[in-house]
Design an enzyme around this catalytic site. Sequence first.
Site, PDB file in Angstrom:
ATOM      1  N   LYS A 234       0.888  -1.180   0.000  1.00 14.89           N
ATOM      2  CA  LYS A 234       0.000   0.000   0.000  1.00 14.89           C
ATOM      3  C   LYS A 234       0.915   1.216   0.000  1.00 14.89           C
ATOM      4  O   LYS A 234       1.423   1.630   1.044  1.00 14.89           O
ATOM      5  CB  LYS A 234      -0.876  -0.020   1.265  1.00 14.89           C
ATOM      6  CG  LYS A 234      -2.228   0.666   1.103  1.00 14.89           C
ATOM      7  CD  LYS A 234      -2.168   2.130   0.748  1.00 14.89           C
ATOM      8  CE  LYS A 234      -1.867   3.018   1.934  1.00 14.89           C
ATOM      9  NZ  LYS A 234      -1.661   4.435   1.515  1.00 14.89           N
TER      10      LYS A 234
ATOM     11  N   GLY B 263       6.703   5.208   7.952  1.00 14.93           N
ATOM     12  CA  GLY B 263       5.943   6.454   7.898  1.00 14.93           C
ATOM     13  C   GLY B 263       6.130   7.228   9.189  1.00 14.93           C
ATOM     14  O   GLY B 263       7.122   7.053   9.903  1.00 14.93           O
ATOM     15  N   SER B 264       5.162   8.072   9.492  1.00 15.91           N
ATOM     16  CA  SER B 264       5.305   8.945  10.658  1.00 15.91           C
ATOM     17  C   SER B 264       5.077   8.173  11.957  1.00 15.91           C
ATOM     18  O   SER B 264       4.424   7.121  11.972  1.00 15.91           O
ATOM     19  CB  SER B 264       4.287  10.083  10.563  1.00 15.91           C
ATOM     20  OG  SER B 264       2.981   9.545  10.622  1.00 15.91           O
TER      21      SER B 264
ATOM     22  N   GLU C 195       9.149   1.507  10.951  1.00 18.28           N
ATOM     23  CA  GLU C 195      10.268   2.419  10.660  1.00 18.28           C
ATOM     24  C   GLU C 195       9.688   3.822  10.642  1.00 18.28           C
ATOM     25  O   GLU C 195       8.951   4.174   9.718  1.00 18.28           O
ATOM     26  CB  GLU C 195      10.885   2.082   9.298  1.00 18.28           C
ATOM     27  CG  GLU C 195      11.361   0.647   9.150  1.00 18.28           C
ATOM     28  CD  GLU C 195      12.508   0.310  10.056  1.00 18.28           C
ATOM     29  OE1 GLU C 195      13.283   1.223  10.399  1.00 18.28           O
ATOM     30  OE2 GLU C 195      12.630  -0.857  10.453  1.00 18.28           O
ATOM     31  N   LEU C 196      10.008   4.618  11.641  1.00 22.06           N
ATOM     32  CA  LEU C 196       9.269   5.874  11.843  1.00 22.06           C
ATOM     33  C   LEU C 196      10.150   7.117  11.682  1.00 22.06           C
ATOM     34  O   LEU C 196      11.211   7.062  11.076  1.00 22.06           O
ATOM     35  CB  LEU C 196       8.604   5.822  13.222  1.00 22.06           C
ATOM     36  CG  LEU C 196       7.777   4.551  13.485  1.00 22.06           C
ATOM     37  CD1 LEU C 196       7.238   4.541  14.902  1.00 22.06           C
ATOM     38  CD2 LEU C 196       6.663   4.389  12.463  1.00 22.06           C
TER      39      LEU C 196
ATOM     40  N   CYS D 269      14.342  10.002   6.013  1.00 24.00           N
ATOM     41  CA  CYS D 269      14.174   9.758   7.452  1.00 24.00           C
ATOM     42  C   CYS D 269      15.481  10.008   8.190  1.00 24.00           C
ATOM     43  O   CYS D 269      15.478  10.450   9.335  1.00 24.00           O
ATOM     44  CB  CYS D 269      13.656   8.351   7.701  1.00 24.00           C
ATOM     45  SG  CYS D 269      14.648   7.090   6.897  1.00 24.00           S
TER      46      CYS D 269
HETATM   47  P1  NAD Z   1       2.335   8.857   7.093  1.00 25.94           P
HETATM   48  O1  NAD Z   1       2.479   8.203   8.404  1.00 25.94           O
HETATM   49  O2  NAD Z   1       1.415   9.995   6.955  1.00 25.94           O
HETATM   50  O3  NAD Z   1       1.857   7.801   5.983  1.00 25.94           O
HETATM   51  C1  NAD Z   1       2.580   6.621   5.729  1.00 25.94           C
HETATM   52  C2  NAD Z   1       1.659   5.584   5.094  1.00 25.94           C
HETATM   53  O4  NAD Z   1       0.689   5.168   6.050  1.00 25.94           O
HETATM   54  C3  NAD Z   1       0.878   6.095   3.878  1.00 25.94           C
HETATM   55  O5  NAD Z   1       0.860   5.079   2.904  1.00 25.94           O
HETATM   56  C4  NAD Z   1      -0.518   6.323   4.454  1.00 25.94           C
HETATM   57  O6  NAD Z   1      -1.543   6.230   3.511  1.00 25.94           O
HETATM   58  C5  NAD Z   1      -0.605   5.185   5.452  1.00 25.94           C
HETATM   59  N1  NAD Z   1      -1.591   5.355   6.533  1.00 25.94           N
HETATM   60  C6  NAD Z   1      -2.059   6.508   7.065  1.00 25.94           C
HETATM   61  N2  NAD Z   1      -2.933   6.231   8.071  1.00 25.94           N
HETATM   62  C7  NAD Z   1      -3.015   4.879   8.157  1.00 25.94           C
HETATM   63  C8  NAD Z   1      -3.735   3.993   9.004  1.00 25.94           C
HETATM   64  N3  NAD Z   1      -4.545   4.439   9.964  1.00 25.94           N
HETATM   65  N4  NAD Z   1      -3.580   2.672   8.819  1.00 25.94           N
HETATM   66  C9  NAD Z   1      -2.739   2.193   7.868  1.00 25.94           C
HETATM   67  N5  NAD Z   1      -2.040   2.986   7.036  1.00 25.94           N
HETATM   68  C10 NAD Z   1      -2.171   4.318   7.180  1.00 25.94           C
HETATM   69  O7  NAD Z   1       3.820   9.246   6.646  1.00 25.94           O
HETATM   70  P2  NAD Z   1       4.260  10.116   5.384  1.00 25.94           P
HETATM   71  O8  NAD Z   1       3.899  11.537   5.643  1.00 25.94           O
HETATM   72  O9  NAD Z   1       3.777   9.444   4.146  1.00 25.94           O
HETATM   73  O10 NAD Z   1       5.859   9.932   5.416  1.00 25.94           O
HETATM   74  C11 NAD Z   1       6.729  10.761   6.129  1.00 25.94           C
HETATM   75  C12 NAD Z   1       7.189  10.076   7.405  1.00 25.94           C
HETATM   76  O11 NAD Z   1       7.803   8.830   7.109  1.00 25.94           O
HETATM   77  C13 NAD Z   1       8.224  10.857   8.168  1.00 25.94           C
HETATM   78  O12 NAD Z   1       7.890  10.873   9.534  1.00 25.94           O
HETATM   79  C14 NAD Z   1       9.502  10.060   7.955  1.00 25.94           C
HETATM   80  O13 NAD Z   1      10.460  10.220   8.975  1.00 25.94           O
HETATM   81  C15 NAD Z   1       8.980   8.680   7.897  1.00 25.94           C
HETATM   82  N6  NAD Z   1       9.952   7.791   7.235  1.00 25.94           N
HETATM   83  C16 NAD Z   1      10.649   6.890   8.001  1.00 25.94           C
HETATM   84  C17 NAD Z   1      11.601   6.060   7.409  1.00 25.94           C
HETATM   85  C18 NAD Z   1      12.383   5.052   8.218  1.00 25.94           C
HETATM   86  O14 NAD Z   1      12.975   4.137   7.624  1.00 25.94           O
HETATM   87  N7  NAD Z   1      12.448   5.173   9.533  1.00 25.94           N
HETATM   88  C19 NAD Z   1      11.825   6.147   6.026  1.00 25.94           C
HETATM   89  C20 NAD Z   1      11.095   7.084   5.299  1.00 25.94           C
HETATM   90  C21 NAD Z   1      10.153   7.898   5.905  1.00 25.94           C
END
Ligand code: NAD
Length: 535
Positions: free
Chosen positions: A185, A234-235, A256-257, A290
Amino acid sequence: MTNTESAPGPTRKSSARTATTKAADPSSIQVRNPGTGEIVGTVPDETADSVAAKVRELRLYQPEWEEIGPEGRKVLLLKFQDWLFDNTDRLATILQSETGKARVDALIDPSFSADVIGYYARRAGEFLADEHPTPHSPLAKVKRLSTVYRPYPVVGVITPWNFPMAMPVMDAFPALAAGAAVLLKPSEVTPLSALELAAGWAEIGAPPVFSVATGAGATGAAVIDNVDYVQFTGSTATGRKIAVACAERMIPYSLELGGKDPAIVLADADIDRAAHGITFGGMFNSGQVCLSVERVYVEAPVYDEFVAKLTANVKALRQGLDGRVPKYDVGALANENQTAIVQRHVDEAIAAGAKALTGGKRAGFGTAFEPTVLVDVDHTMSCITEETFGPTLPVIKVADEAEAIRLANDSIYGLSASVWTGDKERGARIARQLDVGAVNINDVFANLFSYALPMGGWRLSGVGARWGGAEGVRKYCRQQAITTPILPPAQKELFWQPYSVPKILLAVAAMRAAGARGIRRLDLPAVLKLRGGNK
Ligand code: NAD
C-alpha cells in the site's frame, strides 16, 4: 539559486493511477506533480473489499512461491532486477513527475532498488537455510534439533512518499525473497512508481504474489485487517495507530518511523568534509529522508569556520524543477502539507530569536522551499524538537563533546546520528553513548547503503528493524522448531506414564548433574527426599 523548466510527465499511463487530492470520482485519487501542480495520474481509492479480494488471491499463489525455494525465487528476482535496469530512465521520469525531485535524486531510486533486490535474491538461500543448533545439555543430544524458517503467507507493506520506489522495494522484496506474498500500500501522494513495480513484476512473468492496493489511510487499515505481518514506514503518529491495530489482531509488525538526526562536529574534524557532508545530509531529496541531518552541534573552537563553510555550500545549491537532463541539486517538496511544516519551523525559530543565514522562505515554484541554515537556535524551538522533513539545518554551538552528546540525546527520536572527528576511535566511543539505531562516523546515510547492517530506530523512531543481513529475510518468517530422534525408538521414554520412580530418580539426578554447578551436581537431597516421599 532557483529556477524552473518544464518537468517531464510520465511516459506510460497506468490504468490505475493514485494521489494527493481526491478526484471528482469519489473512488479515485489524483496524483499531482508538486513542482507544477499538474495532474500526472489518477488511481483507485481502494475499498476494504478490494483489499480483502487482493489478499485472497495472494493466498492462492503463495504456497507455490514458498515451495520453489530461495533458488527458484532468485531466478525471478534477478529477472526483475534486470527489468529495473532496463527501465531506469522511464521509471525515474514517472517518479520525478509525482515528487518534483531533482533528476539525480529520482535516478537513485531504481538503482538503489536493484541493489537491494540483488543482495536478497542471492543471499536468501544461505539466510533461510535450516539451522541445527547444538543442544543445551548432553541429555538433549538424543535429538537432532532444527530451526526452520517458514514465511508469513501474506506480508502487508505500507510506505510513505519520500522514495516512492526504493521505500516499497526495501521491504517488499526481502519479504518476497523469504517466500511470502506481498500486498503493497504505497502513499496516496506517490502511488505511480509502486504501480509500475507491479506492472514490471507481471511483465517478467512472475507469479501473482506481489500486488499493489492504492488509497489513503483507510486502505492501509484494510491491509492490516487482512495480512499476517505488517511492515510499516511512515510517521510516528501513524505508526502508533498501526501498532494498536496489529495488537488487536495479534499479528507481528515492524515500524520504521520518524527521526530528528543530530550531527556532532568536533574541533578535531576535517571541517571542509563535515560542511560538505552535512550539506548533503540535510539537503539530499530536499531534506525528505528519514535519516536527514536535522540538528547540528558544533564545538565552539570551530563553530564560526563550520557555519561559514556550511552556509556557503548551502547557498551554492542549485534549486529548480529538473527536466530529463540533470541540472539541479534540490527540487520541490512532496506536498503543501510538508511545505507548511517547514515554513512553520523556520518562522517559529526566527520569531524566537534565530537567524536564517540563507534560505528561510518558499523557493517560488510549486511546493519548493529554499535550502536554509538557521543559527542562534535553542533546544526549545520546534525546528529542534519536531521532525521537519525538509531542507533546513539548525546549528547550535556547544562547549564540548559532553554537551554535544547530552543535547543529541535530548530528543524523543533515535533513528541515526553522525559524528565528525579526526579521531575514529573517539568517534566510535561517542557513538556508543548516543541513543540511536545507527551512527555514521565522518559520513551520512552510510548505514542506509549497508544491507548487512540492521536499519532500525530507537525510542519513537521505530520498533524492530529492516535488513541486518539474514535478519532482513528471517523477520518475514515464523521460526519452526523440529526435533528428530537420533537413537532407535524405545517403547516408552523415561518420563512417560505410568511413572517408574527409580527411573525418574535416575533422570532427575542426571539433569542435576548436567545442569548444576560445583558440588550441587552431586548433592542430591531433593532426589533423596523424593525417594523418601515415595516409600
Ligand atoms: P504517514 O504516516 O502519513 O503515511 C505513511 C503511510 O501510512 C501512507 O501510505 C498512508 O496512507 C498510510 N496510513 C495513514 N494512516 C493509516 C492507518 N490508519 N492505517 C494504515 N495505514 C495508514 O507518513 P508520510 O507523511 O507518508 O511519510 C513521512 C514520514 O515517514 C516521516 O515521519 C519520515 O520520517 C517517515 N519515514 C521513516 C523512514 C524510516 O525508515 N524510519 C523512512 C522514510 C520515511
